[in-house]
Motif scaffolding. Sequence first.
Motif, short mmCIF file in Angstrom:
data_model
loop_
_atom_site.label_atom_id
_atom_site.label_comp_id
_atom_site.label_asym_id
_atom_site.label_seq_id
_atom_site.Cartn_x
_atom_site.Cartn_y
_atom_site.Cartn_z
N THR A 1 4.46 12.44 -2.63
CA THR A 1 3.77 11.17 -2.74
C THR A 1 3.42 10.97 -4.21
O THR A 1 2.75 11.81 -4.81
CB THR A 1 2.50 11.14 -1.87
N THR B 1 5.71 12.01 9.88
CA THR B 1 5.09 12.53 8.66
C THR B 1 5.75 13.81 8.15
O THR B 1 5.61 14.14 6.98
CB THR B 1 3.60 12.81 8.91
N ASP C 1 -5.65 -0.79 13.63
CA ASP C 1 -6.65 -0.26 12.70
C ASP C 1 -6.74 1.26 12.85
O ASP C 1 -6.63 1.81 13.95
CB ASP C 1 -8.02 -0.87 12.99
N GLY C 2 -6.96 1.93 11.74
CA GLY C 2 -7.18 3.37 11.77
C GLY C 2 -5.93 4.22 11.72
O GLY C 2 -6.02 5.45 11.69
N LYS D 1 2.87 4.97 -4.18
CA LYS D 1 1.61 4.27 -3.94
C LYS D 1 1.25 3.43 -5.16
O LYS D 1 0.91 3.97 -6.22
CB LYS D 1 0.49 5.29 -3.68
N ARG E 1 -2.80 -5.47 8.30
CA ARG E 1 -1.87 -4.46 7.77
C ARG E 1 -0.56 -4.59 8.54
O ARG E 1 -0.57 -4.61 9.79
CB ARG E 1 -2.44 -3.06 7.90
N THR F 1 0.82 -1.21 0.00
CA THR F 1 0.00 0.00 0.00
C THR F 1 0.85 1.26 0.00
O THR F 1 0.43 2.29 -0.53
CB THR F 1 -0.94 0.02 1.22
N SER F 2 2.05 1.19 0.57
CA SER F 2 2.98 2.32 0.56
C SER F 2 4.41 1.77 0.55
O SER F 2 4.71 0.80 1.25
CB SER F 2 2.81 3.21 1.79
N GLU G 1 -2.96 5.68 9.73
CA GLU G 1 -2.60 5.84 8.32
C GLU G 1 -1.16 5.42 8.06
O GLU G 1 -0.29 5.50 8.92
CB GLU G 1 -2.83 7.29 7.86
N ASP G 2 -0.93 4.99 6.84
CA ASP G 2 0.39 4.49 6.44
C ASP G 2 1.51 5.47 6.76
O ASP G 2 2.58 5.07 7.22
CB ASP G 2 0.42 4.20 4.93
N ASP G 3 1.30 6.74 6.46
CA ASP G 3 2.39 7.72 6.58
C ASP G 3 2.96 7.80 8.00
O ASP G 3 4.12 8.16 8.17
CB ASP G 3 1.90 9.12 6.16
N LYS G 4 2.15 7.45 9.00
CA LYS G 4 2.63 7.53 10.38
C LYS G 4 3.57 6.39 10.74
O LYS G 4 4.40 6.53 11.64
CB LYS G 4 1.45 7.53 11.36
#
Length: 398
Positions: free
Chosen positions: A362, A356, A158-159, A388, A80, A33-34, A161-164
Motif C-alpha cells: 500500500t 485482502t 458503512d463500516g 492512497k 462510498r 480513497t483507494s 474497509e476499502d481493502d475488502k
Amino acid sequence: MRALTWHGKHDVRVDTVDDPEILNPRDAIIKITSTAICGSDLHLYDGYIPTMKSGDILGHEFMGEVVEVGAKSTLKKGQRVVVPFTISCGSCYHCGKHQYSACDNGLPADNQDIAQTLYGQPMAGLFGYSHMTGGYAGGQAEYVRVPFSDVGPIVVPDGVEDDKVLFLSDILPTGWMAAENAEIEPGDTVAVWGCGPVGLFAVQSAFLMGAARVIAIDHFPRRLELARRFGAETINFEETATYEALLEMTGGIGPDACIDAVGLEAHGFFVDNVVDQIKASLFLGTDRTHSIRQAILACRKGGRVSMPAVYGGFVDKFPLGAFMEKGLTLKTGQTHVQHYLPGLLNAIMEGKIDTTFLISHTLPLENAPDGYRMFHDKQNEVTKVVLKPGLERVELDI
C-alpha cells in the motif's frame, strides 16, 4: 489535482492536472480513497496497447466518496462507492442483456472509429485505458469523473474497509466471470494459467462453483503458494513440462476446463513464445499467445476454454485444427462488471470470498511510478499495489 499520467513506455509520472468537471447530467465526481495497479495496466506501461497519448491519466480499479453529482445521477454526496472499470449506459441492446462490456454508448462518437476498424465493432468505454476505449481519464488520481453514474457504481455499506471491496471494480468479477465462462460442473478438474490477481480469483471462484480440483500454473513461487492456500494443486512451468504434467495429473484425459489468465505478454522460454517476442520487437506481431495455445492443446476433448486474459491484436500459430477436432468451446470478453457486483458484494459481506490476501503493498499516490516499477520488475514479491491519494510520498529502496 494530482494524478498519474502516461508519457511513453516505462514512463509514468504524478503530475498536477485539471480537476474533473460534470459534463453530463448522469455524471458524478468521485474523490478517490483507494485505487490499484492492475496487471493489464502493465500492458500500457510496456507500450503494448495502441492509441495512448502523452498525459493520459491511468487507472481503472478505484473507489471513493461521491462529492458532486449531475442532475440525473442516482448517487448522493457522501456515499462510498466502488466503480466498475467498464463504462456502460445501461439502456442499449447489449446492456439490456447484461452484456455491459459490449455497450453501444460507452464510447464517445469520436472514438468509435478506432475500435470499429480494429475489432469490427466498438466496445464499452474503459477508464484510463487508451483512446481506443474512449480516452477517459482514469482513477489513479485524487478525483475522477464517472459517466453513467446511475448505472455503474455500487454503494458500499458503512463500516466496510476499502481493502475488502476495492477489487469489485475489476479483478474479482473478472476472475468470477472467467470461472463462469468455463461452465464448471461439480467434480470438474480446472486448470488455470497465471496466478496473478485474476488467476487467483479464478481459482477461488472455480472451487466455489463446484470444481473438485484446480491446477494453477505459474513460475513465481509466492503466487503459486497463494494458489495452494485455496486448495489448488500447482505446476511451476520453469521446472515441469506443463502439458505432460496435466495429462499425467488427469489420467491422460486433460482438464475439463482451462482458464487463460495470462494474456498477451506470456513469459517462458518456449519456441513459440520466443518467436512471438521477436516478431513483436520487429513490429511484425503484437501478442505473445503461448498460454492460450497451451490451454487449447491441454484441454480434454469436448472441454471448455475460458479466456479472461487481455489480447490486443491479430495472432498467428493459433491451433485452430486442435480447437475444431477436439470439439472445444471458447468464451471470452471484457468483464460485465455491473452484472456481477451485487452478488459478489454479498459474497464478501458473508465471508465467502476473501480479497485482502492479495494486497502486498500500500503506497501513497505520489509513489505510483515506484509501484508500477515494483509490480513490473518484482512479480514474485509484488502481488497487488494499492495507492492512497493524500498520503505524503515516501522514499522506497527498490
